[in-house]
Design a protein around this motif. Structure first.
Motif, PDB file in Angstrom:
ATOM      1  N   ALA B 160       1.355 -20.715   9.237  1.00 43.93           N
ATOM      2  CA  ALA B 160       2.765 -20.345   9.420  1.00 43.93           C
ATOM      3  C   ALA B 160       2.765 -18.891   9.883  1.00 43.93           C
ATOM      4  O   ALA B 160       1.777 -18.191   9.692  1.00 43.93           O
ATOM      5  CB  ALA B 160       3.517 -20.489   8.103  1.00 43.93           C
ATOM      6  N   PRO B 161       3.860 -18.398  10.485  1.00 42.74           N
ATOM      7  CA  PRO B 161       3.854 -17.008  10.957  1.00 42.74           C
ATOM      8  C   PRO B 161       3.659 -16.028   9.815  1.00 42.74           C
ATOM      9  O   PRO B 161       4.402 -16.071   8.836  1.00 42.74           O
ATOM     10  CB  PRO B 161       5.242 -16.845  11.607  1.00 42.74           C
ATOM     11  N   GLY B 162       2.635 -15.195   9.927  1.00 39.33           N
ATOM     12  CA  GLY B 162       2.370 -14.178   8.920  1.00 39.33           C
ATOM     13  C   GLY B 162       1.616 -14.672   7.701  1.00 39.33           C
ATOM     14  O   GLY B 162       1.385 -13.900   6.766  1.00 39.33           O
ATOM     15  N   PHE B 163       1.208 -15.951   7.682  1.00 37.01           N
ATOM     16  CA  PHE B 163       0.517 -16.490   6.502  1.00 37.01           C
ATOM     17  C   PHE B 163      -0.955 -16.087   6.506  1.00 37.01           C
ATOM     18  O   PHE B 163      -1.700 -16.445   7.413  1.00 37.01           O
ATOM     19  CB  PHE B 163       0.638 -18.019   6.483  1.00 37.01           C
ATOM     20  N   PRO B 164      -1.399 -15.315   5.473  1.00 40.47           N
ATOM     21  CA  PRO B 164      -2.796 -14.870   5.454  1.00 40.47           C
ATOM     22  C   PRO B 164      -3.713 -15.864   4.745  1.00 40.47           C
ATOM     23  O   PRO B 164      -3.360 -16.401   3.695  1.00 40.47           O
ATOM     24  CB  PRO B 164      -2.713 -13.575   4.648  1.00 40.47           C
ATOM     25  N   PHE B 165      -4.864 -16.119   5.326  1.00 38.93           N
ATOM     26  CA  PHE B 165      -5.915 -16.862   4.630  1.00 38.93           C
ATOM     27  C   PHE B 165      -6.782 -15.813   3.957  1.00 38.93           C
ATOM     28  O   PHE B 165      -7.494 -15.076   4.636  1.00 38.93           O
ATOM     29  CB  PHE B 165      -6.749 -17.686   5.610  1.00 38.93           C
ATOM     30  N   LEU B 166      -6.678 -15.717   2.619  1.00 38.22           N
ATOM     31  CA  LEU B 166      -7.349 -14.652   1.898  1.00 38.22           C
ATOM     32  C   LEU B 166      -8.614 -15.162   1.210  1.00 38.22           C
ATOM     33  O   LEU B 166      -8.603 -16.223   0.594  1.00 38.22           O
ATOM     34  CB  LEU B 166      -6.407 -14.070   0.838  1.00 38.22           C
ATOM     35  N   GLY B 167      -9.672 -14.376   1.313  1.00 39.47           N
ATOM     36  CA  GLY B 167     -10.897 -14.700   0.598  1.00 39.47           C
ATOM     37  C   GLY B 167     -11.068 -13.723  -0.554  1.00 39.47           C
ATOM     38  O   GLY B 167     -10.548 -12.607  -0.498  1.00 39.47           O
ATOM     39  N   GLY B 168     -11.787 -14.124  -1.607  1.00 38.56           N
ATOM     40  CA  GLY B 168     -12.115 -13.202  -2.689  1.00 38.56           C
ATOM     41  C   GLY B 168     -11.449 -13.499  -4.004  1.00 38.56           C
ATOM     42  O   GLY B 168     -11.472 -12.667  -4.907  1.00 38.56           O
ATOM     43  N   LEU B 169     -10.871 -14.699  -4.159  1.00 42.36           N
ATOM     44  CA  LEU B 169     -10.238 -15.032  -5.438  1.00 42.36           C
ATOM     45  C   LEU B 169     -11.309 -15.235  -6.503  1.00 42.36           C
ATOM     46  O   LEU B 169     -12.345 -15.859  -6.259  1.00 42.36           O
ATOM     47  CB  LEU B 169      -9.400 -16.316  -5.301  1.00 42.36           C
ATOM     48  N   SER B 170     -11.056 -14.710  -7.701  1.00 42.71           N
ATOM     49  CA  SER B 170     -11.993 -14.891  -8.812  1.00 42.71           C
ATOM     50  C   SER B 170     -12.006 -16.359  -9.235  1.00 42.71           C
ATOM     51  O   SER B 170     -10.956 -16.981  -9.380  1.00 42.71           O
ATOM     52  CB  SER B 170     -11.569 -14.017  -9.996  1.00 42.71           C
ATOM     53  N   GLU B 171     -13.223 -16.869  -9.441  1.00 39.59           N
ATOM     54  CA  GLU B 171     -13.381 -18.258  -9.866  1.00 39.59           C
ATOM     55  C   GLU B 171     -12.668 -18.516 -11.191  1.00 39.59           C
ATOM     56  O   GLU B 171     -12.252 -19.625 -11.480  1.00 39.59           O
ATOM     57  CB  GLU B 171     -14.875 -18.543 -10.053  1.00 39.59           C
ATOM     58  N   LYS B 172     -12.526 -17.424 -11.995  1.00 40.52           N
ATOM     59  CA  LYS B 172     -11.916 -17.541 -13.318  1.00 40.52           C
ATOM     60  C   LYS B 172     -10.471 -18.024 -13.267  1.00 40.52           C
ATOM     61  O   LYS B 172      -9.953 -18.533 -14.242  1.00 40.52           O
ATOM     62  CB  LYS B 172     -11.945 -16.178 -14.032  1.00 40.52           C
ATOM     63  N   ILE B 173      -9.803 -17.804 -12.128  1.00 42.93           N
ATOM     64  CA  ILE B 173      -8.389 -18.218 -12.067  1.00 42.93           C
ATOM     65  C   ILE B 173      -8.128 -19.231 -10.949  1.00 42.93           C
ATOM     66  O   ILE B 173      -6.990 -19.458 -10.555  1.00 42.93           O
ATOM     67  CB  ILE B 173      -7.426 -17.005 -11.931  1.00 42.93           C
ATOM     68  N   SER B 174      -9.191 -19.866 -10.437  1.00 36.19           N
ATOM     69  CA  SER B 174      -8.961 -20.873  -9.397  1.00 36.19           C
ATOM     70  C   SER B 174      -8.340 -22.111 -10.034  1.00 36.19           C
ATOM     71  O   SER B 174      -8.518 -22.373 -11.223  1.00 36.19           O
ATOM     72  CB  SER B 174     -10.265 -21.209  -8.688  1.00 36.19           C
ATOM     73  N   ALA B 175      -7.570 -22.841  -9.263  1.00 43.02           N
ATOM     74  CA  ALA B 175      -6.911 -24.047  -9.784  1.00 43.02           C
ATOM     75  C   ALA B 175      -6.664 -25.014  -8.637  1.00 43.02           C
ATOM     76  O   ALA B 175      -6.401 -24.582  -7.511  1.00 43.02           O
ATOM     77  CB  ALA B 175      -5.588 -23.668 -10.443  1.00 43.02           C
ATOM     78  N   PRO B 176      -6.767 -26.324  -8.905  1.00 37.46           N
ATOM     79  CA  PRO B 176      -6.557 -27.295  -7.827  1.00 37.46           C
ATOM     80  C   PRO B 176      -5.098 -27.319  -7.364  1.00 37.46           C
ATOM     81  O   PRO B 176      -4.208 -26.879  -8.096  1.00 37.46           O
ATOM     82  CB  PRO B 176      -6.932 -28.630  -8.472  1.00 37.46           C
ATOM     83  N   ARG B 177      -4.883 -27.853  -6.168  1.00 33.59           N
ATOM     84  CA  ARG B 177      -3.514 -28.010  -5.664  1.00 33.59           C
ATOM     85  C   ARG B 177      -2.718 -28.943  -6.566  1.00 33.59           C
ATOM     86  O   ARG B 177      -3.303 -29.758  -7.276  1.00 33.59           O
ATOM     87  CB  ARG B 177      -3.547 -28.656  -4.263  1.00 33.59           C
ATOM     88  N   ARG B 178      -1.429 -28.857  -6.508  1.00 32.65           N
ATOM     89  CA  ARG B 178      -0.574 -29.791  -7.254  1.00 32.65           C
ATOM     90  C   ARG B 178      -0.800 -31.207  -6.744  1.00 32.65           C
ATOM     91  O   ARG B 178      -0.988 -31.414  -5.546  1.00 32.65           O
ATOM     92  CB  ARG B 178       0.897 -29.426  -7.057  1.00 32.65           C
ATOM     93  N   SER B 179      -0.772 -32.180  -7.652  1.00 34.20           N
ATOM     94  CA  SER B 179      -1.024 -33.559  -7.213  1.00 34.20           C
ATOM     95  C   SER B 179       0.097 -34.021  -6.295  1.00 34.20           C
ATOM     96  O   SER B 179      -0.115 -34.820  -5.386  1.00 34.20           O
ATOM     97  CB  SER B 179      -1.168 -34.478  -8.419  1.00 34.20           C
ATOM     98  N   SER B 180       1.300 -33.516  -6.508  1.00 34.35           N
ATOM     99  CA  SER B 180       2.387 -33.861  -5.603  1.00 34.35           C
ATOM    100  C   SER B 180       2.999 -32.570  -5.066  1.00 34.35           C
ATOM    101  O   SER B 180       3.509 -31.758  -5.843  1.00 34.35           O
ATOM    102  CB  SER B 180       3.402 -34.705  -6.374  1.00 34.35           C
ATOM    103  N   PRO B 181       2.919 -32.367  -3.754  1.00 36.06           N
ATOM    104  CA  PRO B 181       3.414 -31.093  -3.196  1.00 36.06           C
ATOM    105  C   PRO B 181       4.915 -30.928  -3.392  1.00 36.06           C
ATOM    106  O   PRO B 181       5.649 -31.912  -3.470  1.00 36.06           O
ATOM    107  CB  PRO B 181       3.099 -31.203  -1.697  1.00 36.06           C
TER     108      PRO B 181
END
Lengths: 331, 254
Positions: B160-181
């Motif tokens: 999307a316009p201006g949407f950043p793909f960011l790298g570097g998130l701590s594994e400690k707070i990663s979480a799967p996508r919502r099962s239903s968007p």
């Protein structure tokens, strides 16, 4: 006061040749789905080829013409009429103020272009007048036309201003032969192999060219979803997002391809089996949901030659149109 | 086959391949990592500083850079110097790019801009903050602390316009996508999906876990460039209170 919307139609929006140079910021290109028809519509009224015009989809609008003007309608035939008389397409047409321009229904193709001499009075956003529907910018208030919208246009030509308008509309006898740009029978859509075509099974690659793919109802300016035999990968693979473009044919995990079109997002993460050649993209814009597409593979060199041939044809067409316009003092 | 790797360069190892008849993809590697990003960014800067005739724009991604060109301009330029042979705009651009790739100096240090984005975490602004905490056996405060102490590299802008793909998130707070968007995610929503974090610049449907909301606008259609963030920026998030959020929204004139 120029053009008043009585009925907006299915999707009527201002488009030019697109917003280039901002894709690295995620800003899509947009622009006419059928740029050849848009360019010819502009040539016919003496505008710059890339001037903005109305892109009209399937069920066209009803518009009140509130200023004497010179228009041209190209692209798909959506049965335009002025005060209930059929308006000829692919030629310049003088239209008297107070008349009603209507589109009675789709006869052939899917998208028409309505240009006006002098151009619509639309300001540019990021160097383009195109409407970016999802981003809500550009074009007319960043959206498709609605009831009671009034779109102004710039009447610049003195000949036009001084001309007497007696009939609802008048048009010269000559017209652009549309067969080259709007073939009556849809030919195969040509493509070159996509960046990840070797990710797909051999049988999927064969199926892609040997079967017809039906255009689904969930098809719009962003992309056409098409269905046919399911296309499968050799092995499950994750692809990191990368640039995609108008004509990229990407295949999500369900195996049904999507042809990305004028409002394509700038990047995508699905493998691309094919890339439709630039010269054939305008033809896709004229295919309706429910119709089918046959794909045919060409080499990159052939794609380039076909592109250059079309540009040559348009260049020659421009010369003949401007001669005809001068001869008749149309402009 | 035209899509197969065509030439390997010695100095900067990369592969050039066509994206249709008016773009070339230069692939510098096959994984998301800083060294690859650096080459992409440096080559992009080099191209934009000295664009060749017919160059339109380039789009950086995780492992590659796509260069868009106008085949007609390339053809016309070439025709002046070469009357007889058939001209392939792709071949011409590829050769220009190969020459430029040789000029790429990899020992140069890449400079990064740091952009700090205020975030109002939790409650109605971050409806999934509790979920992310529970999923990782942390308190919500710990999630906020970890998220706002990270440094994230914007590898690319897209989707999307201006949407950043960011790298570097701590594994400690990663979480799967919502099962239903969700059907709509508001502009400014800050979310987590797997090992990614990001901010939605415009309202769209989406499946990310929403942990907060920023009053800062990321898509700026009337500004040049139209995106607050650029590929290569270092992004930081800092927590703000609901009160501060509301004041900043008023200032932004929303």
């Amino acid at each position: 006061m120029s053009l008043r919307v009585i009925k907006p139609g299915l999707l009527t929006s201002i488009q030019d040749l697109g917003r280039k140079g901002f894709q690295q910021h995620g800003v899509i290109i947009s622009g006419a789905m059928d740029p050849y028809s848009l360019r010819i519509a502009n040539m016919l009224v003496g505008n710059k080829e890339g001037e903005a015009a109305l892109e009209i989809t399937l069920m066209g609008p009803t518009l009140k013409i509130e200023k004497n003007c010179l228009i041209a309608i190209t692209g798909g035939n959506l049965s335009p009429t002025i005060d209930s008389q059929t308006v000829p397409m692919w030629k310049p047409v003088y239209v008297k103020k107070g008349t009603i321009l209507r589109f009675e229904g789709c006869k052939s193709g899917c998208r028409s272009y309505l240009s006006v001499a002098g151009g619509y009075a639309i300001s540019t956003v990021m160097n383009s007048k195109s409407t970016y529907l999802r981003g809500e910018i550009g074009g007319f208030k960043g959206r498709a036309l609605k009831v009671d919208d009034v779109v102004d246009f710039n009447v610049t030509s003195t000949i036009l201003i001084n001309r007497e308008f007696k009939e609802s509309f008048t048009a010269p006898k000559w017209f652009v032969n549309d067969k080259e740009f709007m073939p009556s029978r849809m030919p195969a859509i040509r493509f070159i192999d996509g960046s990840q075509s070797d990710y797909f099974t051999d049988s999927s690659k064969v199926s892609f060219t040997e079967n017809l793919f039906k255009v689904s109802n969930q098809s719009d300016r962003m992309g056409y979803r098409i269905s046919g035999p399911l296309l499968e990968l050799n092995e499950k693979r994750e692809l990191l997002s990368e640039a995609v473009t108008n004509g990229s044919v990407q295949v999500p995990p369900d195996g049904n391809p999507i042809i990305l079109l004028a409002d394509s997002q700038t990047t995508g993460g699905y493998p691309k089996i094919a890339q439709v050649i630039t010269a054939d993209l305008p033809m896709i814009a004229q295919i309706k949901p429910g119709e089918s597409i046959q794909f045919s593979r060409v080499t990159l060199k052939e794609a380039e030659q076909l592109f250059l041939q079309k540009e040559q044809q348009l260049k020659e067409l421009k010369v003949s149109i401007s001669l005809a316009l001068k001869k008749q003092q149309v402009i | 086959m035209s899509s197969m790797p065509e030439k390997l360069l010695n100095k900067t190892t990369c592969v050039l391949s066509p994206l249709g008849d008016s773009a070339i993809v230069i692939t510098f590697g096959n994984e998301m990592k800083y060294g690859i990003h650096k080459k992409i960014k440096m080559f992009m800067d080099l191209l934009e500083d000295e664009p060749f005739a017919g160059f339109i724009e380039c789009v950086p991604a995780f492992t590659n850079l796509t260069v868009f060109y106008d085949p007609l301009v390339i053809y016309k330029n070439q025709k002046q110097s070469n009357e007889t042979e058939t001209i392939s705009p792709y071949e011409v651009v590829r050769s220009i790019l190969e020459t430029k790739l040789e000029d790429l100096k990899e020992d140069k240090k890449l400079t990064h801009r740091t952009v700090s984005i205020p975030v109002c975490y939790g409650n109605e602004y971050g409806p999934d903050l509790e979920y992310v905490a529970r999923y990782n056996n942390l308190t919500t405060d710990e999630v906020v602390h970890i998220h706002s102490n990270g440094e994230y590299l914007a590898y690319m802008i897209g989707f999307a316009p201006g949407f950043p793909f960011l790298g570097g998130l701590s594994e400690k707070i990663s979480a799967p996508r919502r099962s239903s968007p969700r059907m709509t995610i508001p502009a400014g929503a800050v979310g987590i999906a797997g090992m990614q974090t990001g901010v939605y610049p415009i309202s769209t449907p989406g499946g990310w876990q929403l942990i907060g909301q920023t009053p800062t606008k990321l898509f700026l259609p009337n500004v040049d460039p139209p995106s607050l963030l650029q590929a290569g920026d270092i992004v930081k998030f800092h927590p703000i209170s609901t009160q501060e959020y509301k004041e900043m929204i008023l200032k932004e004139g929303v």
